[in-house]
Design a protein around this motif. Structure first.
Motif, mmCIF file in Angstrom:
data_model
loop_
_atom_site.group_PDB
_atom_site.id
_atom_site.type_symbol
_atom_site.label_atom_id
_atom_site.label_comp_id
_atom_site.label_asym_id
_atom_site.label_seq_id
_atom_site.Cartn_x
_atom_site.Cartn_y
_atom_site.Cartn_z
ATOM 1 N N LEU A 218 1.043 -1.242 -0.120
ATOM 2 C CA LEU A 218 0.033 0.084 -0.004
ATOM 3 C C LEU A 218 0.734 1.377 -0.107
ATOM 4 C CD1 LEU A 218 -2.518 -1.169 2.433
ATOM 5 C CD2 LEU A 218 -3.176 -0.685 0.117
ATOM 6 N N HIS A 219 0.596 2.141 -0.845
ATOM 7 C CA HIS A 219 1.443 3.419 -1.053
ATOM 8 C C HIS A 219 0.639 4.660 -0.782
ATOM 9 C CE1 HIS A 219 -0.234 4.092 -5.036
ATOM 10 N NE2 HIS A 219 0.349 2.964 -5.498
ATOM 11 N N GLN A 220 -1.043 4.545 -0.815
ATOM 12 C CA GLN A 220 -2.169 5.644 -0.551
ATOM 13 C C GLN A 220 -3.074 4.988 0.168
ATOM 14 O OE1 GLN A 220 -3.083 7.520 -4.204
ATOM 15 N NE2 GLN A 220 -4.968 8.196 -3.076
ATOM 16 N N ILE A 221 -3.391 5.447 1.531
ATOM 17 C CA ILE A 221 -4.607 5.218 2.340
ATOM 18 C C ILE A 221 -5.267 6.242 2.584
ATOM 19 C CG2 ILE A 221 -5.010 4.015 4.516
ATOM 20 C CD1 ILE A 221 -2.577 2.529 4.336
ATOM 21 N N GLN A 222 -6.524 6.268 2.589
ATOM 22 C CA GLN A 222 -7.571 7.356 2.691
ATOM 23 C C GLN A 222 -8.673 6.826 3.911
ATOM 24 O OE1 GLN A 222 -9.415 10.227 3.259
ATOM 25 N NE2 GLN A 222 -9.009 10.788 1.366
ATOM 26 N N LEU A 223 -8.425 7.437 5.074
ATOM 27 C CA LEU A 223 -9.170 6.963 6.411
ATOM 28 C C LEU A 223 -10.021 8.477 6.772
ATOM 29 C CD1 LEU A 223 -6.830 4.784 8.262
ATOM 30 C CD2 LEU A 223 -8.679 3.933 6.694
ATOM 31 N N LYS A 224 -10.284 9.069 6.001
ATOM 32 C CA LYS A 224 -10.998 10.464 6.538
ATOM 33 C C LYS A 224 -12.147 10.064 7.216
ATOM 34 C CE LYS A 224 -12.550 14.805 4.892
ATOM 35 N NZ LYS A 224 -12.929 15.689 3.462
ATOM 36 N N GLY A 225 -12.359 10.690 8.393
ATOM 37 C CA GLY A 225 -13.521 10.502 9.101
ATOM 38 C C GLY A 225 -14.067 9.281 9.743
ATOM 39 N N LEU A 249 -5.707 11.121 7.470
ATOM 40 C CA LEU A 249 -6.241 10.923 8.580
ATOM 41 C C LEU A 249 -7.110 12.093 9.300
ATOM 42 C CD1 LEU A 249 -3.063 9.218 10.503
ATOM 43 C CD2 LEU A 249 -4.948 8.008 9.674
ATOM 44 N N ALA A 250 -7.882 12.786 8.395
ATOM 45 C CA ALA A 250 -8.584 14.052 8.737
ATOM 46 C C ALA A 250 -9.733 13.549 9.575
ATOM 47 C CB ALA A 250 -9.080 14.618 7.425
ATOM 48 N N HIS A 251 -9.955 14.246 10.607
ATOM 49 C CA HIS A 251 -10.949 14.051 11.473
ATOM 50 C C HIS A 251 -10.980 12.922 12.343
ATOM 51 C CE1 HIS A 251 -12.971 17.931 9.770
ATOM 52 N NE2 HIS A 251 -12.676 17.416 9.077
ATOM 53 N N CYS A 252 -9.860 12.167 12.371
ATOM 54 C CA CYS A 252 -9.492 11.300 13.387
ATOM 55 C C CYS A 252 -8.878 11.257 14.472
ATOM 56 C CB CYS A 252 -8.577 9.937 12.459
ATOM 57 S SG CYS A 252 -9.391 9.535 11.009
ATOM 58 N N GLU A 253 -9.603 11.903 15.592
ATOM 59 C CA GLU A 253 -9.182 12.127 16.877
ATOM 60 C C GLU A 253 -8.349 11.188 17.681
ATOM 61 O OE1 GLU A 253 -11.895 14.902 18.853
ATOM 62 O OE2 GLU A 253 -12.880 15.926 16.987
ATOM 63 N N TRP A 254 -8.682 9.959 17.197
ATOM 64 C CA TRP A 254 -8.100 9.009 18.045
ATOM 65 C C TRP A 254 -6.165 8.927 17.711
ATOM 66 C CZ3 TRP A 254 -5.616 6.227 14.186
ATOM 67 C CH2 TRP A 254 -6.266 6.131 12.824
ATOM 68 N N VAL A 255 -5.997 9.801 16.746
ATOM 69 C CA VAL A 255 -4.415 9.758 16.391
ATOM 70 C C VAL A 255 -3.703 10.376 17.678
ATOM 71 C CG1 VAL A 255 -2.720 10.556 14.989
ATOM 72 C CG2 VAL A 255 -4.951 9.633 14.145
ATOM 73 N N ASP A 256 -2.856 10.058 18.127
ATOM 74 C CA ASP A 256 -1.999 10.552 19.128
ATOM 75 C C ASP A 256 -0.427 10.634 18.820
ATOM 76 O OD1 ASP A 256 -1.189 7.986 19.507
ATOM 77 O OD2 ASP A 256 -2.080 7.724 21.426
ATOM 78 N N SER A 257 0.215 11.149 19.844
ATOM 79 C CA SER A 257 1.720 11.299 19.499
ATOM 80 C C SER A 257 2.430 10.162 19.314
ATOM 81 C CB SER A 257 2.540 12.313 20.534
ATOM 82 O OG SER A 257 2.202 11.603 21.944
ATOM 83 N N LEU A 258 2.131 9.162 20.076
ATOM 84 C CA LEU A 258 2.754 7.880 20.078
ATOM 85 C C LEU A 258 2.850 6.928 18.747
ATOM 86 C CD1 LEU A 258 2.159 6.609 23.630
ATOM 87 C CD2 LEU A 258 4.263 7.370 22.876
ATOM 88 N N SER A 259 1.286 7.013 18.275
ATOM 89 C CA SER A 259 0.940 6.354 17.162
ATOM 90 C C SER A 259 1.601 6.984 15.793
ATOM 91 C CB SER A 259 -0.427 6.310 16.986
ATOM 92 O OG SER A 259 -1.207 7.272 17.049
ATOM 93 N N LEU A 260 1.887 8.542 15.942
ATOM 94 C CA LEU A 260 2.349 9.298 15.051
ATOM 95 C C LEU A 260 3.859 9.187 14.855
ATOM 96 C CD1 LEU A 260 1.424 11.367 12.702
ATOM 97 C CD2 LEU A 260 2.185 13.239 14.274
ATOM 98 N N ARG A 261 4.403 8.968 16.195
ATOM 99 C CA ARG A 261 5.909 8.746 16.028
ATOM 100 C C ARG A 261 6.160 7.348 15.478
ATOM 101 N NH1 ARG A 261 9.563 10.915 19.800
ATOM 102 N NH2 ARG A 261 8.796 12.860 20.654
ATOM 103 N N SER A 262 5.351 6.524 15.715
ATOM 104 C CA SER A 262 5.461 5.105 14.723
ATOM 105 C C SER A 262 5.561 5.067 13.275
ATOM 106 C CB SER A 262 4.571 3.910 15.549
ATOM 107 O OG SER A 262 4.623 3.007 14.749
ATOM 108 N N LEU A 263 4.387 5.961 12.963
ATOM 109 C CA LEU A 263 4.517 6.079 11.802
ATOM 110 C C LEU A 263 5.547 6.828 11.141
ATOM 111 C CD1 LEU A 263 2.531 6.326 9.059
ATOM 112 C CD2 LEU A 263 1.909 8.785 10.050
ATOM 113 N N ALA A 264 6.059 7.947 11.703
ATOM 114 C CA ALA A 264 7.238 8.504 11.379
ATOM 115 C C ALA A 264 8.747 7.769 11.235
ATOM 116 C CB ALA A 264 7.443 9.831 12.189
ATOM 117 N N ASP A 265 8.685 6.833 12.269
ATOM 118 C CA ASP A 265 9.915 5.757 12.276
ATOM 119 C C ASP A 265 9.846 4.979 11.119
ATOM 120 O OD1 ASP A 265 10.934 7.097 14.526
ATOM 121 O OD2 ASP A 265 9.819 5.735 15.814
#
Length: 401
Positions: A218-225, A249-265
């Motif tokens: 997968l190189h493109q994922i759309q999970l808006k809302g 991940l627009a309007h996905c308020e469950w996204v937090d700093s830890l999960s975003l760090r995993s994405l960045a890594d």
């Protein structure tokens, strides 16, 4: 001499695409062609029908007169047997009738037209011709309706679904049922694009994680809302999709700093990220993301009051390829960060700062002079618009002076 069919109503074999001899045509070898289908209830009501040409035998026992194409017409969703011998005698063909307008009418006609010299559609190589070169051009909703034609068509569509590269839930309808989603993607391991914005009402980790776990390309994922997911979904994406380039991940308020760090890594090839209204994220999380993903070209941090100058400045310094930045509603962003953005991002093409009350024209004028598209007008222009709204007219002023 033609071989006699096995008998009325019996299949002629897999090579014939699951076609059957029509009852009442014993010994004629006439086959009922799987040429049309009524679309199932959840997917719509439109249906395709086949109009047999000269010499074709209708379901009611009547025959079309030779040379007349309009004397025998099938109702939408109705199957009519078509005799090869009759077609050979008259040089006829079958026409596909689609109610209403259809952008892929020509392609449908190509798929559904059958003559004795061309053979059956299902005789073509499935994996080499039908799946990669024909079925990929048809809307997914119409492909799903083909499964009701015959068992052979059902097997063909299942093969297509297992080899599908792009899945967009909006192609099926305004709302796709949970069970249908699970069934459609259960065998697919080669997805490259996944758009599930129409599944936001019911999509949870239970349905998404198996799909993510078996699709590593997968190189493109759309999970808006998709508000019912959890941070585990983003962690699974980061671990399973190392080549991910676009993520919404627009309007996905469950996204937090830890999960975003995993994405960045794990997803350092990211080029576009939409974090609109991800209100748990603060400057530190955004800074970590842009430090790890320096190829970003598009970033949205809109509708997040926690985002301030530190995140914007770090984005400017770490992402020199940045072209689009959305800061709509970021109340803590000020002029200083906009000036840094203008200095470090020479390729910037658009900037959205509407409702950023601390951003003034003194910083925006630098970008405006470079031709960057801004979503706020110059102060004088705004004043004229306001005056026109209040008094009903505005004086003529040459804004180019």
């Amino acid at each position: 001499m033609r071989d006699r069919p096995p008998g009325p109503g019996r299949a002629l074999g897999p090579g014939n695409g699951g076609s059957r001899c029509a009852p009442g045509n014993r010994g004629r070898g006439e086959r009922r062609q799987p040429l049309c289908a009524r679309q199932p209830g959840p997917w719509g009501t439109a249906a395709a029908a086949v109009r047999p040409a000269t010499g074709a035998v209708g379901n009611g026992g009547s025959r079309c007169a030779p040379g007349s194409l309009g004397s025998c017409r099938a109702e939408p969703g109705e199957l009519r047997p078509w005799g090869p011998e009759a077609a050979e005698a008259s040089g006829s063909r079958c026409e596909l009738i689609l109610p209403g307008s259809c952008s892929s009418l020509a392609l449908w006609y190509l798929m559904m037209s059958v003559t004795p010299t061309r053979g059956c559609l299902l005789d073509l190589p499935w994996e080499d011709i039908l799946v990669p070169h024909i079925l990929c051009h048809l809307p997914l909703q119409q492909l799903l309706s083909l499964q009701r034609v015959s068992k052979s068509f059902q097997s063909l569509i299942q093969l297509y679904l297992a080899n599908m590269r792009c899945f967009d839930s909006s192609q099926i309808g305004p709302a796709i049922p949970r069970a249908a989603f699970v069934n459609l993607l259960k065998d697919n391991e080669v997805l490259q694009q996944l758009a599930l914005q129409n599944c936001s009402d019911w999509l949870t980790d239970q349905e998404l994680l198996p799909v993510i776990g078996q699709n590593h390309h997968l190189h493109q994922i759309q999970l808006k809302g998709c508000a019912q997911l959890s941070r585990h979904a983003l962690v699974a994406i980061s671990l399973s999709c190392p080549n991910l380039r676009q993520l919404s991940l627009a309007h996905c308020e469950w996204v937090d700093s830890l999960s975003l760090r995993s994405l960045a890594d794990h997803c350092k090839a990211l080029e576009a990220v939409d974090l609109t209204a991800c209100r748990q994220l603060k400057d530190e999380a955004i800074c970590y993301l842009v430090q790890k993903c320096g190829r970003l070209k598009s970033l949205s941090l809109a509708v997040n009051a926690n985002v301030g100058d530190m995140a914007v400045e770090e984005t400017a310094k770490c992402c020199p390829e940045l072209e689009h930045l959305d800061l709509t509603g970021c109340l803590r962003v000020k002029n200083d960060s906009i000036r840094v953005l203008a200095e470090y991002c020479p390729k910037l093409r658009s900037l959205k700062v509407k409702h950023c009350h601390n951003v003034a024209e003194s910083s925006l004028s630098i970008l405006r002079s470079r031709g960057v598209e801004l979503d706020v007008e110059p102060p004088l222009q705004r004043a004229l618009v306001l005056l026109q709204d209040v008094v009903g007219f505005a004086p003529f002023i040459n804004l180019q002076i």
